[in-house]
Design a protein around this motif. Structure first.
Motif, PDB file in Angstrom:
ATOM      1  N   TYR A 153     -68.203  11.839   8.991  1.00 55.02           N
ATOM      2  CA  TYR A 153     -67.100  12.485   9.698  1.00 55.02           C
ATOM      3  C   TYR A 153     -67.096  11.984  11.133  1.00 55.02           C
ATOM      4  O   TYR A 153     -68.123  11.532  11.664  1.00 55.02           O
ATOM      5  CB  TYR A 153     -67.248  14.003   9.660  1.00 55.02           C
ATOM      6  CG  TYR A 153     -68.613  14.502  10.092  1.00 55.02           C
ATOM      7  CD1 TYR A 153     -68.922  14.693  11.444  1.00 55.02           C
ATOM      8  CD2 TYR A 153     -69.609  14.754   9.151  1.00 55.02           C
ATOM      9  CE1 TYR A 153     -70.170  15.125  11.844  1.00 55.02           C
ATOM     10  CE2 TYR A 153     -70.863  15.186   9.541  1.00 55.02           C
ATOM     11  CZ  TYR A 153     -71.143  15.376  10.878  1.00 55.02           C
ATOM     12  OH  TYR A 153     -72.394  15.790  11.271  1.00 55.02           O
ATOM     13  N   ARG A 184     -64.814   9.987   2.415  1.00 49.19           N
ATOM     14  CA  ARG A 184     -64.855  10.614   1.099  1.00 49.19           C
ATOM     15  C   ARG A 184     -63.710  10.047   0.252  1.00 49.19           C
ATOM     16  O   ARG A 184     -62.753   9.469   0.783  1.00 49.19           O
ATOM     17  CB  ARG A 184     -64.723  12.125   1.219  1.00 49.19           C
ATOM     18  CG  ARG A 184     -63.424  12.620   1.813  1.00 49.19           C
ATOM     19  CD  ARG A 184     -63.440  14.136   1.930  1.00 49.19           C
ATOM     20  NE  ARG A 184     -62.312  14.640   2.701  1.00 49.19           N
ATOM     21  CZ  ARG A 184     -62.263  15.869   3.210  1.00 49.19           C
ATOM     22  NH1 ARG A 184     -63.269  16.702   3.025  1.00 49.19           N
ATOM     23  NH2 ARG A 184     -61.215  16.272   3.897  1.00 49.19           N
ATOM     24  N   GLN A 235     -71.339   5.244  -2.589  1.00 52.60           N
ATOM     25  CA  GLN A 235     -71.471   5.896  -3.884  1.00 52.60           C
ATOM     26  C   GLN A 235     -71.933   4.918  -4.960  1.00 52.60           C
ATOM     27  O   GLN A 235     -72.796   5.245  -5.799  1.00 52.60           O
ATOM     28  CB  GLN A 235     -70.132   6.523  -4.283  1.00 52.60           C
ATOM     29  CG  GLN A 235     -70.209   7.556  -5.385  1.00 52.60           C
ATOM     30  CD  GLN A 235     -70.834   8.857  -4.943  1.00 52.60           C
ATOM     31  OE1 GLN A 235     -71.897   9.227  -5.439  1.00 52.60           O
ATOM     32  NE2 GLN A 235     -70.203   9.534  -4.006  1.00 52.60           N
ATOM     33  N   SER A 268     -62.440  11.898   7.033  1.00 53.97           N
ATOM     34  CA  SER A 268     -63.755  12.061   6.410  1.00 53.97           C
ATOM     35  C   SER A 268     -64.033  10.859   5.520  1.00 53.97           C
ATOM     36  O   SER A 268     -63.117  10.335   4.867  1.00 53.97           O
ATOM     37  CB  SER A 268     -63.815  13.333   5.554  1.00 53.97           C
ATOM     38  OG  SER A 268     -63.823  14.492   6.347  1.00 53.97           O
ATOM     39  N   GLU A 270     -66.901   5.047   1.624  1.00 45.90           N
ATOM     40  CA  GLU A 270     -67.617   6.009   0.786  1.00 45.90           C
ATOM     41  C   GLU A 270     -67.894   5.434  -0.597  1.00 45.90           C
ATOM     42  O   GLU A 270     -68.965   5.662  -1.169  1.00 45.90           O
ATOM     43  CB  GLU A 270     -66.803   7.305   0.661  1.00 45.90           C
ATOM     44  CG  GLU A 270     -67.542   8.468   0.026  1.00 45.90           C
ATOM     45  CD  GLU A 270     -67.535   8.454  -1.491  1.00 45.90           C
ATOM     46  OE1 GLU A 270     -68.374   9.162  -2.093  1.00 45.90           O
ATOM     47  OE2 GLU A 270     -66.685   7.750  -2.099  1.00 45.90           O
ATOM     48  N   LYS A 306     -73.265  11.909  -5.105  1.00 45.95           N
ATOM     49  CA  LYS A 306     -73.037  12.893  -4.054  1.00 45.95           C
ATOM     50  C   LYS A 306     -71.573  13.287  -4.069  1.00 45.95           C
ATOM     51  O   LYS A 306     -70.689  12.421  -4.010  1.00 45.95           O
ATOM     52  CB  LYS A 306     -73.419  12.327  -2.677  1.00 45.95           C
ATOM     53  CG  LYS A 306     -73.251  13.330  -1.531  1.00 45.95           C
ATOM     54  CD  LYS A 306     -73.639  12.725  -0.187  1.00 45.95           C
ATOM     55  CE  LYS A 306     -73.507  13.771   0.920  1.00 45.95           C
ATOM     56  NZ  LYS A 306     -73.858  13.234   2.238  1.00 45.95           N
ATOM     57  N   ALA A 359     -62.182   5.990   2.412  1.00 46.50           N
ATOM     58  CA  ALA A 359     -62.508   6.067   0.990  1.00 46.50           C
ATOM     59  C   ALA A 359     -63.252   4.827   0.512  1.00 46.50           C
ATOM     60  O   ALA A 359     -64.171   4.918  -0.313  1.00 46.50           O
ATOM     61  CB  ALA A 359     -61.234   6.270   0.172  1.00 46.50           C
ATOM     62  N   ASP A 396     -59.474   9.687   1.033  1.00 44.84           N
ATOM     63  CA  ASP A 396     -59.100   9.616   2.452  1.00 44.84           C
ATOM     64  C   ASP A 396     -58.767   8.167   2.790  1.00 44.84           C
ATOM     65  O   ASP A 396     -59.649   7.320   2.905  1.00 44.84           O
ATOM     66  CB  ASP A 396     -60.229  10.123   3.348  1.00 44.84           C
ATOM     67  CG  ASP A 396     -59.769  10.336   4.791  1.00 44.84           C
ATOM     68  OD1 ASP A 396     -58.933   9.553   5.277  1.00 44.84           O
ATOM     69  OD2 ASP A 396     -60.244  11.287   5.432  1.00 44.84           O
ATOM     70  N   SER A 422     -70.215  15.726  -1.887  1.00 43.41           N
ATOM     71  CA  SER A 422     -69.734  16.047  -0.547  1.00 43.41           C
ATOM     72  C   SER A 422     -69.472  14.767   0.232  1.00 43.41           C
ATOM     73  O   SER A 422     -69.961  13.691  -0.120  1.00 43.41           O
ATOM     74  CB  SER A 422     -70.750  16.923   0.200  1.00 43.41           C
ATOM     75  OG  SER A 422     -72.003  16.275   0.300  1.00 43.41           O
ATOM     76  N   ARG A 423     -68.690  14.877   1.305  1.00 41.68           N
ATOM     77  CA  ARG A 423     -68.365  13.696   2.100  1.00 41.68           C
ATOM     78  C   ARG A 423     -69.635  13.073   2.668  1.00 41.68           C
ATOM     79  O   ARG A 423     -70.665  13.739   2.829  1.00 41.68           O
ATOM     80  CB  ARG A 423     -67.408  14.069   3.226  1.00 41.68           C
ATOM     81  CG  ARG A 423     -68.001  15.027   4.258  1.00 41.68           C
ATOM     82  CD  ARG A 423     -66.985  15.404   5.307  1.00 41.68           C
ATOM     83  NE  ARG A 423     -67.572  16.299   6.304  1.00 41.68           N
ATOM     84  CZ  ARG A 423     -66.934  16.751   7.381  1.00 41.68           C
ATOM     85  NH1 ARG A 423     -65.675  16.390   7.598  1.00 41.68           N
ATOM     86  NH2 ARG A 423     -67.537  17.548   8.245  1.00 41.68           N
ATOM     87  N   VAL A 424     -69.533  11.805   3.023  1.00 43.53           N
ATOM     88  CA  VAL A 424     -70.712  11.106   3.521  1.00 43.53           C
ATOM     89  C   VAL A 424     -70.614  10.817   5.019  1.00 43.53           C
ATOM     90  O   VAL A 424     -71.519  10.236   5.607  1.00 43.53           O
ATOM     91  CB  VAL A 424     -70.931   9.808   2.714  1.00 43.53           C
ATOM     92  CG1 VAL A 424     -69.919   8.732   3.109  1.00 43.53           C
ATOM     93  CG2 VAL A 424     -72.347   9.275   2.871  1.00 43.53           C
TER      94      VAL A 424
END
Length: 393
Positions: free
Chosen positions: A322, A340, A306, A338, A302, A316, A299, A343, A318-320
């Protein structure tokens, strides 16, 4: 010539021991693994047989896993694994596509014969190829067992890669670099999309000077013009336009270990809005990848991405990213952590991710991604393709 196994016996023994520890911690006595990537990771089993019911069984008291599959594929298990002969069990050929009976009827019998019919059994409910019918026959054949979702137990065990695995990841990255650079060099007005895809397939399989390339879990993805506003379109036979965006996502694989990559190109002079989006994606990716160190959470990485793209006026949902590693169709992702919000998985050295820094707007999109391995110095790029908007003049 003898089949060259990708890893030594000690590597597989380490993996199985780790999975057994996780099973004991969660109360499972037996795992039924049908995900082909998990079957391969646990035993080395390889073969295009995953479209049929098959499985690898791991029992906490059994020294080695058990392979269960179609009779004509049992020889593949003998060739590609080091499992004891008695641990390679084939089901009856008439069960293939039978309208009433199912191979998991015999799997249930096998489990019961081993004395495990009343065990607590873990099955990955969300695994590819584990069908509702397979589950129905497994549960129906083992009425005294407690069958529940293993919640990707083996996938989580795969998250931190060994040095031997990372070596294949680096080879895959080297091959992806070659494939992507050659695909980008083919971009020109009038070149048909399927011709580019054909070239990609050729380069993927030709491989490196000292190693062939495996088939990848996902086919090459090519989006053109308005098609770039969505990420998962494949090629057509349309020629590339005289001017416009082209996005290519591909991977290369070594012994099924994948290094995906996305690059964006513009044929002609890119409009300011396209250049602005690409610059934001590159900057966001650079800052987030640098922050992808042990101790940071998914997290947190991400959030850094972000924050950067928000500053440029983008967002965005959706997740960035994986995790990646060994993969079989239909996906090269590991289906665990993920990158995102929410997480809190803590990054560790040896984890590998596809940092998918793409943004898709209403009319167009762009993506400039990286496959990375987590190190003390941040995310180490596995590929070496320029991080920029490619301009085709």
């Amino acid at each position: 010539m003898a089949y060259m196994k990708p890893f030594n016996a000690a590597e597989y023994e380490r993996r199985v021991s780790d999975v057994k520890r996780r099973m004991e911690a969660t109360g499972f006595e037996l795992l039924v693994c049908q995900d082909p990537a998990n079957m391969n990771w646990l035993t080395g089993f390889d073969g295009w047989s995953f479209y049929m019911p098959q499985a690898v069984l791991v029992h906490v008291e059994e020294t080695a896993p058990i392979w269960f599959g179609r009779k004509q594929d049992a020889k593949s298990a003998h060739i590609t694994t080091s499992l004891p002969e008695d641990n390679i069990v084939a089901y009856s050929e008439p069960l293939v596509n039978h309208p009433v009976n199912h191979p998991y009827d015999e799997l249930s019998d096998l489990i019961a014969q081993r004395g495990w019919g009343a065990s607590r059994i873990g099955v990955d409910f969300d695994a590819p190829y584990y069908t509702a019918r397979a589950h129905q026959h497994l549960a129906g054949g083992l009425p005294d067992a407690s069958i529940s979702d293993s919640k990707e137990l083996v996938n989580w065990a795969r998250l931190v890669k060994s040095e031997a695995e990372i070596a294949y990841m680096r080879e895959a990255g080297e091959l992806t670099t070659r494939v992507m650079n050659r695909a980008l060099a083919r971009l020109a007005p009038g070149v048909r999309q399927h011709e580019i895809a054909a070239d990609i397939y050729n380069e993927q399989i030709i491989g490196l000077d000292d190693g062939y390339g495996d088939y990848t879990s996902i086919c090459p993805l090519i989006q053109v013009a308005e098609g770039t506003s969505t990420p998962h379109l494949t090629w057509t036979d349309e020629p590339l336009p005289d001017e416009g965006l082209v996005v290519i996502e591909l991977a290369a694989a070594r012994r099924h270990y994948h290094a995906p990559l996305v690059r964006t190109a513009y044929i002609g002079a890119p409009p300011a809005e396209v250049s602005k989006l690409a610059a934001a994606i590159v900057e966001g990716g650079d800052t987030a990848i640098e922050a992808a160190r042990p101790g940071a959470t998914c997290a947190e990485v991400e959030a850094i991405w972000q924050k950067t793209i928000n500053r440029h006026g983008y967002s965005k949902v959706s997740r960035v990213g994986y995790p990646i590693g060994v993969g079989f169709p239909p996906d090269w992702g590991e289906r665990t952590a993920s990158l995102r919000p929410g997480d809190d998985t803590e990054l560790q050295a040896g984890m590998c991710f596809h940092f998918q820094s793409g943004i898709w707007l209403d009319d167009f999109g762009a993506a400039i991604s990286e496959s990375i391995v987590i190190t003390e110095n941040g995310g180490e790029r596995l590929c070496d393709v320029d991080r920029r908007l490619f301009v085709v003049k």
